[in-house]
Write a protein that holds these residues in place. Structure first.
Motif, PDB file in Angstrom:
ATOM      1  N   THR A 157      15.518  -1.105  -2.248  1.00  0.00           N
ATOM      2  CA  THR A 157      14.605  -1.879  -1.392  1.00  0.00           C
ATOM      3  C   THR A 157      14.017  -3.077  -2.137  1.00  0.00           C
ATOM      4  O   THR A 157      14.423  -4.206  -1.894  1.00  0.00           O
ATOM      5  N   ALA A 158      13.091  -2.810  -3.041  1.00  0.00           N
ATOM      6  CA  ALA A 158      12.464  -3.892  -3.805  1.00  0.00           C
ATOM      7  C   ALA A 158      12.019  -3.354  -5.158  1.00  0.00           C
ATOM      8  O   ALA A 158      11.591  -2.199  -5.272  1.00  0.00           O
ATOM      9  N   PRO A 159      12.097  -4.171  -6.211  1.00  0.00           N
ATOM     10  CA  PRO A 159      11.569  -3.744  -7.508  1.00  0.00           C
ATOM     11  C   PRO A 159      10.057  -3.548  -7.426  1.00  0.00           C
ATOM     12  O   PRO A 159       9.393  -4.133  -6.569  1.00  0.00           O
ATOM     13  N   LYS A 160       9.525  -2.744  -8.303  1.00  0.00           N
ATOM     14  CA  LYS A 160       8.092  -2.510  -8.344  1.00  0.00           C
ATOM     15  C   LYS A 160       7.344  -3.828  -8.521  1.00  0.00           C
ATOM     16  O   LYS A 160       7.667  -4.632  -9.388  1.00  0.00           O
ATOM     17  N   GLY A 161       6.349  -4.047  -7.663  1.00  0.00           N
ATOM     18  CA  GLY A 161       5.547  -5.254  -7.745  1.00  0.00           C
ATOM     19  C   GLY A 161       6.041  -6.392  -6.874  1.00  0.00           C
ATOM     20  O   GLY A 161       5.424  -7.459  -6.826  1.00  0.00           O
ATOM     21  N   PHE A 162       7.158  -6.157  -6.165  1.00  0.00           N
ATOM     22  CA  PHE A 162       7.706  -7.197  -5.297  1.00  0.00           C
ATOM     23  C   PHE A 162       7.710  -6.707  -3.849  1.00  0.00           C
ATOM     24  O   PHE A 162       7.833  -5.517  -3.579  1.00  0.00           O
TER      25      PHE A 162
END
Length: 226
Positions: A157-162
């Motif tokens: 899905t998305a990297p952590k923090g994005f």
């Protein structure tokens, strides 16, 4: 100096190795392997000379045929391909080139295979900010005709923090930023093969130049090398 070529004998040897991947057979055919390995090494050395004419190359590395089986379920002792890589010289020149010779599976690759966590975060932060330049580079017709689409592993899905809803999440979620170009055996055996490979490597430079600039500056465009 004449350019080197890949011969049918080398592909045939790799096919035989695939069918006889054991130490006894390899020991009996060690002399033939050395000849085939030397042929590919000379090809890569000639390719390096070509690369040096339009890029700064630090070194050529030819990978060993022996597999590390200590932590692998596959206990076959030998690889069934021959490969080499070229490292770009200097801290300002990022990216690298890879060459893979295998019957029915030859390819070249380039880009950023395993960026360290700092480089990966810097790339993602840049693409969170703006992807206009990189999209222009990788969608340019001549570039795309040679290299196709950007590939590489990515998070689901998305990297952590994005933000997974980010308009540029397709680039942000990647863990690798690479391009791959495949070749048939017929193409590999062509006398013009070394030219085709070198021209493909040359075509990647706009991408390397942009990514190198990103990785050697902060988000304000200020150099990190001073």
């Amino acid at each position: 100096m004449l350019d080197s070529v890949i011969t049918k004998q080398t592909l045939l040897f790799l096919k035989k190795l695939e069918k006889n991947n054991n130490r006894d057979w390899f020991a009996e055919h060690k002399k033939e392997f050395k000849a085939r390995e030397l042929e590919v090494k000379i090809f890569l050395q000639r390719l390096q000379e070509r690369l040096q004419s339009h890029d700064e190359i630090d070194k050529l590395k030819m990978f060993r045929i022996y597999r590390d089986v200590r932590f692998s379920a596959n206990k076959q002792p030998y690889k069934t391909h021959l490969a080499g890589s070229f490292s770009r010289a200097g801290v300002k020149n990022r990216g690298g080139y890879y060459f893979h010779l295998q019957p029915g599976g030859s390819f070249i690759a380039t880009g950023f295979w395993q960026p360290n966590k700092d480089d990966l975060l810097r790339i993602r932060k840049e693409f969170e900010l703006d992807t206009t330049e990189v999209r222009e580079v990788i969608s340019e017709k001549g570039f795309k005709n040679i290299w196709g689409n950007l590939v590489g592993d990515e998070v689901k899905t998305a990297p952590k923090g994005f933000n997974k809803e980010d308009v540029n999440i397709d680039l942000i979620k990647k863990k690798q930023y690479i391009f791959v170009k495949n070749f048939t055996d017929e193409e590999v055996l062509s006398p013009n093969f070394i030219n085709v490979v070198d021209e493909a490597y040359m075509a990647i430079r706009p991408y390397f130049d942009l990514m190198s600039e990103i990785l050697t500056t902060n988000l304000n465009g200020e150099s990190l090398l001073d």
